[in-house]
Design a protein around this motif. Structure first.
Motif, mmCIF file in Angstrom:
data_model
loop_
_atom_site.group_PDB
_atom_site.id
_atom_site.type_symbol
_atom_site.label_atom_id
_atom_site.label_comp_id
_atom_site.label_asym_id
_atom_site.label_seq_id
_atom_site.Cartn_x
_atom_site.Cartn_y
_atom_site.Cartn_z
ATOM 1 N N UNK A 160 19.089 37.184 29.237
ATOM 2 C CA UNK A 160 19.258 38.400 28.451
ATOM 3 C C UNK A 160 20.710 38.285 27.632
ATOM 4 N N UNK A 161 20.506 39.091 26.502
ATOM 5 C CA UNK A 161 21.794 39.172 25.708
ATOM 6 C C UNK A 161 22.473 40.134 26.374
ATOM 7 N N UNK A 162 23.738 39.437 26.265
ATOM 8 C CA UNK A 162 25.003 40.356 27.041
ATOM 9 C C UNK A 162 26.055 40.776 26.185
ATOM 10 N N UNK A 163 26.917 41.559 26.618
ATOM 11 C CA UNK A 163 28.007 42.027 26.014
ATOM 12 C C UNK A 163 29.247 41.075 26.103
ATOM 13 N N UNK A 164 29.868 40.841 25.093
ATOM 14 C CA UNK A 164 31.241 39.971 25.056
ATOM 15 C C UNK A 164 32.261 40.637 24.875
ATOM 16 N N UNK A 165 32.393 41.473 23.572
ATOM 17 C CA UNK A 165 33.595 42.441 23.523
ATOM 18 C C UNK A 165 33.318 43.425 22.289
ATOM 19 N N UNK A 166 33.929 44.230 22.028
ATOM 20 C CA UNK A 166 34.152 45.168 21.026
ATOM 21 C C UNK A 166 35.292 45.463 20.548
ATOM 22 N N UNK A 167 35.332 46.250 19.507
ATOM 23 C CA UNK A 167 36.580 46.457 18.494
ATOM 24 C C UNK A 167 36.147 48.131 17.977
ATOM 25 N N UNK A 206 36.399 43.945 26.465
ATOM 26 C CA UNK A 206 36.197 42.590 26.566
ATOM 27 C C UNK A 206 35.023 42.650 28.135
ATOM 28 N N UNK A 207 34.212 41.746 28.191
ATOM 29 C CA UNK A 207 33.545 41.537 29.450
ATOM 30 C C UNK A 207 34.383 40.823 30.396
ATOM 31 N N UNK A 208 34.303 40.733 31.463
ATOM 32 C CA UNK A 208 35.175 40.212 32.442
ATOM 33 C C UNK A 208 35.200 38.740 32.478
ATOM 34 N N UNK A 219 40.473 35.016 27.495
ATOM 35 C CA UNK A 219 40.154 33.744 26.675
ATOM 36 C C UNK A 219 39.512 34.040 25.383
ATOM 37 N N UNK A 220 38.874 35.355 25.058
ATOM 38 C CA UNK A 220 38.569 35.631 23.893
ATOM 39 C C UNK A 220 39.250 36.848 23.121
ATOM 40 N N UNK A 221 39.369 36.795 21.930
ATOM 41 C CA UNK A 221 40.170 37.688 21.148
ATOM 42 C C UNK A 221 39.239 38.449 20.155
ATOM 43 N N UNK A 222 39.038 39.588 19.957
ATOM 44 C CA UNK A 222 38.369 40.303 18.970
ATOM 45 C C UNK A 222 39.199 40.854 17.773
ATOM 46 N N UNK A 223 39.191 40.820 16.461
ATOM 47 C CA UNK A 223 40.107 41.260 15.453
ATOM 48 C C UNK A 223 39.293 41.704 14.410
ATOM 49 N N UNK A 224 39.856 42.486 13.475
ATOM 50 C CA UNK A 224 38.973 42.750 12.228
ATOM 51 C C UNK A 224 39.849 42.993 11.195
ATOM 52 N N UNK A 225 39.467 42.818 10.066
ATOM 53 C CA UNK A 225 40.077 43.129 8.976
ATOM 54 C C UNK A 225 39.401 43.836 7.706
ATOM 55 N N UNK A 226 39.678 44.980 7.891
ATOM 56 C CA UNK A 226 38.871 46.198 7.034
ATOM 57 C C UNK A 226 38.981 45.817 5.790
ATOM 58 N N UNK A 227 40.108 45.313 5.181
ATOM 59 C CA UNK A 227 40.069 45.002 3.893
ATOM 60 C C UNK A 227 39.157 43.870 3.488
ATOM 61 N N UNK A 228 38.815 43.003 4.392
ATOM 62 C CA UNK A 228 37.914 42.009 3.991
ATOM 63 C C UNK A 228 36.441 42.128 4.496
ATOM 64 N N UNK A 229 36.491 43.200 5.211
ATOM 65 C CA UNK A 229 34.969 43.710 5.632
ATOM 66 C C UNK A 229 34.538 42.648 6.815
ATOM 67 N N UNK A 230 35.143 42.145 7.665
ATOM 68 C CA UNK A 230 35.020 41.007 8.613
ATOM 69 C C UNK A 230 35.671 41.285 9.959
#
Length: 125
Positions: free
Chosen positions: A44-51, A60-62, A67-78
């Motif tokens: 099944x599709x599983x959660x990895x992380x969110x921001x 983050x999922x345990x 190991x994983x890092x989520x980030x966002x750049x709102x100026x770049x819509x990414x």
């Protein structure tokens, strides 16, 4: 409406790194939260992380914490997913998703309103 396009997937050896990107268009990017999910074959599709909308809060999922890092750049819509110390069990199609709810519940698939097409990540042992 929100359109999402992931990129950056590929083949990497165990212990290596990859950085996924998800470019958004449509509704103002800085007004909604973003999540990453993954789906391995036969699972099944599983959660990895969110921001959250501002980038101030991440979740983050345990299985990927540290190991994983989520980030966002709102100026770049990414939004980005930096994946380090990859393991073969991280092999999956990775999806980004937009959560437009007022008080988002980040880990639940049905909280997300729009999804990208997915990008394949394969980790060889």
């Amino acid at each position: 409406q929100v359109q999402l396009v992931e990129s950056g997937g590929g083949l990497v050896q165990a212990g290596g790194s990859l950085k996924l990107s998800c470019a958004a268009s449509g509704r103002t990017f800085s007004t909604y939260a973003m999540g990453w999910f993954r789906q391995a074959p036969g699972k099944e599709r599983e959660f990895v992380g969110a921001i959250n909308w501002s980038g101030a809060n991440t979740y983050y999922a345990d299985s990927v914490k540290g190991r994983f890092t989520i980030s966002r750049d709102n100026a770049k819509n990414t939004v980005y997913l930096q994946m380090n110390s990859l393991k073969p069990e991280d092999t999956a199609v990775y999806y980004c998703a937009a959560n437009l709810r007022f008080r988002p519940q980040y880990q639940f698939l049905d909280e997300y309103d729009y999804w990208g097409q997915g990008t394949q990540v394969t980790v060889s042992s």
